[in-house]
Design a protein around this motif. Structure first.
Motif, PDB file in Angstrom:
ATOM      1  N   UNK A 112       2.219  -8.784  -6.482  1.00  0.00           N
ATOM      2  CA  UNK A 112       2.291  -7.358  -6.828  1.00  0.00           C
ATOM      3  C   UNK A 112       3.297  -6.684  -5.892  1.00  0.00           C
ATOM      4  N   UNK A 113       4.394  -6.178  -6.485  1.00  0.00           N
ATOM      5  CA  UNK A 113       5.433  -5.494  -5.692  1.00  0.00           C
ATOM      6  C   UNK A 113       6.251  -4.656  -6.657  1.00  0.00           C
ATOM      7  N   UNK A 137       0.285   4.428  -6.531  1.00  0.00           N
ATOM      8  CA  UNK A 137      -0.914   3.826  -5.917  1.00  0.00           C
ATOM      9  C   UNK A 137      -0.463   2.769  -4.929  1.00  0.00           C
ATOM     10  N   UNK A 138      -0.716   3.018  -3.631  1.00  0.00           N
ATOM     11  CA  UNK A 138      -0.256   2.034  -2.642  1.00  0.00           C
ATOM     12  C   UNK A 138      -1.197   0.829  -2.579  1.00  0.00           C
ATOM     13  N   UNK A 139      -0.759  -0.145  -1.799  1.00  0.00           N
ATOM     14  CA  UNK A 139      -1.534  -1.391  -1.728  1.00  0.00           C
ATOM     15  C   UNK A 139      -2.925  -1.209  -1.165  1.00  0.00           C
ATOM     16  N   UNK A 140      -3.107  -0.272  -0.216  1.00  0.00           N
ATOM     17  CA  UNK A 140      -4.433  -0.028   0.357  1.00  0.00           C
ATOM     18  C   UNK A 140      -5.423   0.397  -0.731  1.00  0.00           C
ATOM     19  N   UNK A 141      -4.998   1.354  -1.576  1.00  0.00           N
ATOM     20  CA  UNK A 141      -5.875   1.858  -2.635  1.00  0.00           C
ATOM     21  C   UNK A 141      -6.169   0.782  -3.670  1.00  0.00           C
ATOM     22  N   UNK A 142      -5.151  -0.015  -3.999  1.00  0.00           N
ATOM     23  CA  UNK A 142      -5.356  -1.102  -4.957  1.00  0.00           C
ATOM     24  C   UNK A 142      -6.429  -2.069  -4.425  1.00  0.00           C
ATOM     25  N   UNK A 192      -3.526 -10.978   0.339  1.00  0.00           N
ATOM     26  CA  UNK A 192      -2.572 -11.038   1.453  1.00  0.00           C
ATOM     27  C   UNK A 192      -1.628  -9.861   1.302  1.00  0.00           C
ATOM     28  N   UNK A 193      -1.657  -8.960   2.298  1.00  0.00           N
ATOM     29  CA  UNK A 193      -0.773  -7.798   2.232  1.00  0.00           C
ATOM     30  C   UNK A 193       0.653  -8.178   2.624  1.00  0.00           C
ATOM     31  N   UNK A 194       1.634  -7.550   1.942  1.00  0.00           N
ATOM     32  CA  UNK A 194       3.058  -7.689   2.257  1.00  0.00           C
ATOM     33  C   UNK A 194       3.583  -6.308   2.624  1.00  0.00           C
ATOM     34  N   UNK A 195       4.238  -6.185   3.796  1.00  0.00           N
ATOM     35  CA  UNK A 195       4.725  -4.865   4.165  1.00  0.00           C
ATOM     36  C   UNK A 195       5.830  -4.964   5.191  1.00  0.00           C
ATOM     37  N   UNK A 196       6.713  -3.982   5.101  1.00  0.00           N
ATOM     38  CA  UNK A 196       7.754  -3.858   6.116  1.00  0.00           C
ATOM     39  C   UNK A 196       7.191  -3.222   7.381  1.00  0.00           C
ATOM     40  N   UNK A 204       4.521  -9.749   7.336  1.00  0.00           N
ATOM     41  CA  UNK A 204       5.506  -8.693   7.557  1.00  0.00           C
ATOM     42  C   UNK A 204       6.843  -9.069   6.912  1.00  0.00           C
ATOM     43  N   UNK A 205       7.429  -8.102   6.210  1.00  0.00           N
ATOM     44  CA  UNK A 205       8.769  -8.288   5.630  1.00  0.00           C
ATOM     45  C   UNK A 205       9.814  -8.033   6.717  1.00  0.00           C
TER      46      UNK A 205
END
Length: 348
Positions: free
Chosen positions: A16-17, A67-72, A88-92, A112-113
């Motif tokens: 999901x991105x 809708x950000x990843x936290x809310x999802x 698994x969260x993906x984030x810069x 982390x990206x």
């Protein structure tokens, strides 16, 4: 890995991105490792995809519009169908607080990206392995629950069988010691009880009484009213004698034919005479017609009483002989009465 586990080729991963380039790159990397990959470009699409066909793992970007990843993640964890899917969260974002928040909303890991190929593969394999172990554990628990249910059923069946066997044994024991017609003790049980009480009373040096009862002119009763009526009469007489001697230690038995016996432990002659009086009263209350009797037009009993303090060197036959003699005297004296005496105490 066991058949119940997830091989890489069985892993169903949702990426999901909101950035198509990231989705394509991650998909390529994972497909190369043998995983099946599905794609979603926003949060709502991801939730719908998970509810329709839950994946084994979700790679979820945090920074997405609407809708950000936290809310999802929070919504997925709130739904019973999707709450167990690892994320698994993906984030810069590389700040510690961002990572802490990711784990608080239910994330299983954090990448982390810009991400490295080897790191993504290692973290994905780790989560797939954990998910596989969870699945195996769940399946094993289900098997154990099924086996436990079967075991409980078997235990219940055995318990039921044991209860049935116990009842059958009790019934068999009852049939062995009881007279089937009158439902009082049979002659065999009478002999055993008298022998046992004789020795017990000899040991304790206390009185033992025996009453022999005979239905007056019972042969004439059978000839007049028939054997079915005779059987019914025997049942009623047995019940009447039982009502007259109700102490736990007393034993009422069918001695033979129309004869009954009452074994009365710890009872002297006066006590036995009182029991005989109660037996006579109970028989009178039955009011069973007996027009062929030479005594009265109702059923009556003749009774012989014998009492003594037993001695070990003597036999209970002494008590039976004395009671039988007293019964004969009662019959000779006109019936519908009791006679008896106390046998002198024998020195042991």
């Amino acid at each position: 890995m066991s058949k119940s586990g997830l091989e890489p080729s069985q892993g169903n991963i949702l990426v999901v991105d909101d950035r198509p380039d990231n989705v394509r790159l991650l998909s390529f990397m994972l497909v190369q490792q043998g995983y099946r990959v599905r794609k979603a470009l926003d949060g709502q699409m991801a939730i719908t995809a998970c509810q329709t066909n839950p994946p084994h793992l979700i790679l979820l970007d945090i920074n997405m519009p609407d809708m950000d990843g936290y809310e999802v993640c929070q919504r997925l964890k709130a739904n019973e169908t999707t709450r167990d899917i690892p994320v698994i969260f993906l984030s810069i974002l590389d700040d510690v607080l961002d990572k802490v928040k990711a784990f608080k909303v239910g994330g299983a890991d954090y990448i982390t990206k810009p991400f490295q190929f080897e790191e993504v593969v290692a973290r994905v394999e780790n989560q797939i392995k954990i998910q596989s172990l969870k699945l195996q554990l769940k399946q094993q628990n289900q098997i154990l629950e099924q086996q436990n249910a079967l075991l409980l059923k078997e235990v219940e069946k055995r318990r039921y069988a044991e209860v049935a066997l116990q009842k059958a044994n009790q019934r068999l024991q009852y049939l062995v010691v009881m007279d089937s017609l009158t439902e009082v003790a049979n002659r065999r049980h009478f002999d055993e009880c008298l022998q046992k009480e004789w020795h017990r009373c000899a040991r304790d040096q206390i009185f033992l009484a025996l009453i022999l009862c005979d239905i007056d002119y019972f042969k004439c009763y059978n000839d007049t009213y028939g054997h079915l009526a005779g059987d019914a009469c025997l049942k009623q007489v047995a019940a009447a004698i039982s009502r007259a001697a109700q102490r736990p230690g007393d034993t009422i038995a069918r001695y033979g034919g129309e004869e009954f016996a009452a074994i009365l432990p710890n009872t002297n002659f006066e006590g036995a005479a009182r029991v005989a009086e109660r037996i006579k009263y109970e028989i009178q209350q039955l009011k069973i017609p007996h027009t062929a009797s030479a005594v009265t037009d109702l059923i009556t009993l003749s009774m012989g009483i014998a009492t003594t303090v037993p001695a070990h060197r003597t036999s209970p036959d002494l008590l039976i002989a004395q009671a039988d003699k007293a019964l004969y005297e009662a019959k000779q004296g006109g019936r519908d009465r009791y006679c008896g005496s106390e046998i002198p105490v024998q020195v042991s």
